[in-house]
Enzyme design. Structure first.
Site: not given
Ligand code: GLN
Length: 317
Positions: A64, A188, A240, A258
């Site tokens: 993210s 994405y 978040y 993540v």
């Molecule tokens: N690629 C991850 C997802 O789409 C990104 C989420 C994250 O880093 N919080 O779930």
């Protein structure tokens, strides 16, 4: 200011203790293979001086964190009018992968940093630009030409990201996404799978801290207005549904992923990046979070850290 090398060592020792309480992301199978005990960090000051410690050369996927670069790219190339006609500017208060609010009357994603918002932004870019164009911008911001997509993570995300897929189709149905859904998702998943280390990300973070200008070259890489929008959103939505507490404890515009990375920008002082794949319940690196908290307190990096405020904070929290 205290000696940065000393503070980095102390921060590493302090934050290691929290790793046990976290877990690596398992919903993307490829991420579950990582050693959860790794921890590293890098700093680039606005004078262009670098400091680093621990697993600062270990490569991990941006996840993210890439949402900030996609937002900058979209604001610069497509424009804020279009971007903010599709996504909001408010913290959602929900987990990053929630689709609950997409079903309410105001069906737009709350902001560009939750998955639904970032998928929408990715769709806007994918409609007009090649992924290679976006990747070139990422490489430039991180200061390394050899940055690539981790194909295994990309495949893993693409094959298993059913929640992201359903969100994208749902938003396509509601007219929020107008680009082809598969094209949108490919973009994405790829931007999330770009592989970096904390040295790379601290270069990028230093540009965020230095008004959009790269410290070592003096070259402007990000438009000033775009930077203000992006950092404001990082301050309110970057961690978040943990963004509020992070603002109190750390007090820097930041963005987590993540994969275990976090970037943070101390205004006019330094760009910081930390990496620790063990995550807390919100999906933020647990070691990285505590590392930043330690650094912020010891180096006075909180955005409201006047001398009095520093004393006050130590009493309250
Ligand atoms: N690629 C991850 C997802 O789409 C990104 C989420 C994250 O880093 N919080 O779930």
């Amino acid at each position: 200011m205290k000696n940065i090398d000393v503070v980095l060592k102390e921060a590493l020792e302090y934050s290691r203790k929290y790793i046990d309480k976290g877990n690596v992301a398992t919903y993307i199978p490829e991420l579950a293979k990582v050693d959860k005990n790794m921890l590293g960090a890098s700093i680039v000051t606005v004078e262009g001086k670098r400091y680093h410690i621990g697993d600062c050369q270990h490569e991990f996927t941006m996840q993210s964190i890439s949402k900030t670069i996609a937002l900058i790219y979209a604001l610069e190339h497509i424009g804020s009018k279009i971007v903010f006609s599709k996504v909001g500017m408010e913290p959602s208060g929900d987990p990053f992968n929630s689709m609950a609010k997409l079903e309410t009357k105001d069906k737009y994603p709350s902001n560009p940093f939750i998955n639904a918002g970032a998928i929408t932004v990715a769709g806007l870019i994918a409609d007009k630009y090649e992924f290679e164009d976006y990747l070139a911008f990422t490489r430039r911001l991180c200061g390394r030409d050899s940055i690539e997509v981790d194909e295994n993570v990309y495949k893993s995300e693409s094959e298993t990201g059913m929640l992201n897929r359903s969100m994208a189709f749902f938003m396509k149905n509601n007219g929020i996404i107008e680009t082809d859904v598969e094209k949108t998702l490919e973009f994405y998943f790829k931007m999330c799978s770009v592989k970096v280390n904390t040295d790379d990300l601290s270069n990028y973070a230093s540009i965020l801290s230095y008004g959009g200008v790269e410290p070592k070259s003096g070259i402007r890489l990000i438009d000033k207005e775009v930077l203000i929008v992006t950092k404001s959103l990082m301050a309110t939505c970057g961690m978040y549904d943990g963004s509020g507490e992070f603002a109190i404890r750390v007090g820097m515009p930041a963005k987590s992923g993540v994969g275990g990375g976090i970037i943070a920008s101390a205004e006019n002082k330094m760009g910081i990046s930390v990496f620790g794949p063990a995550l807390d319940v919100q999906g933020n690196s647990i070691g990285g979070y505590h590392f930043l908290e330690y650094l912020s307190k010891e180096l006075g990096l909180h955005y409201f850290s006047g001398e009095l405020a520093q004393k006050y904070r130590k009493k309250v929290i």
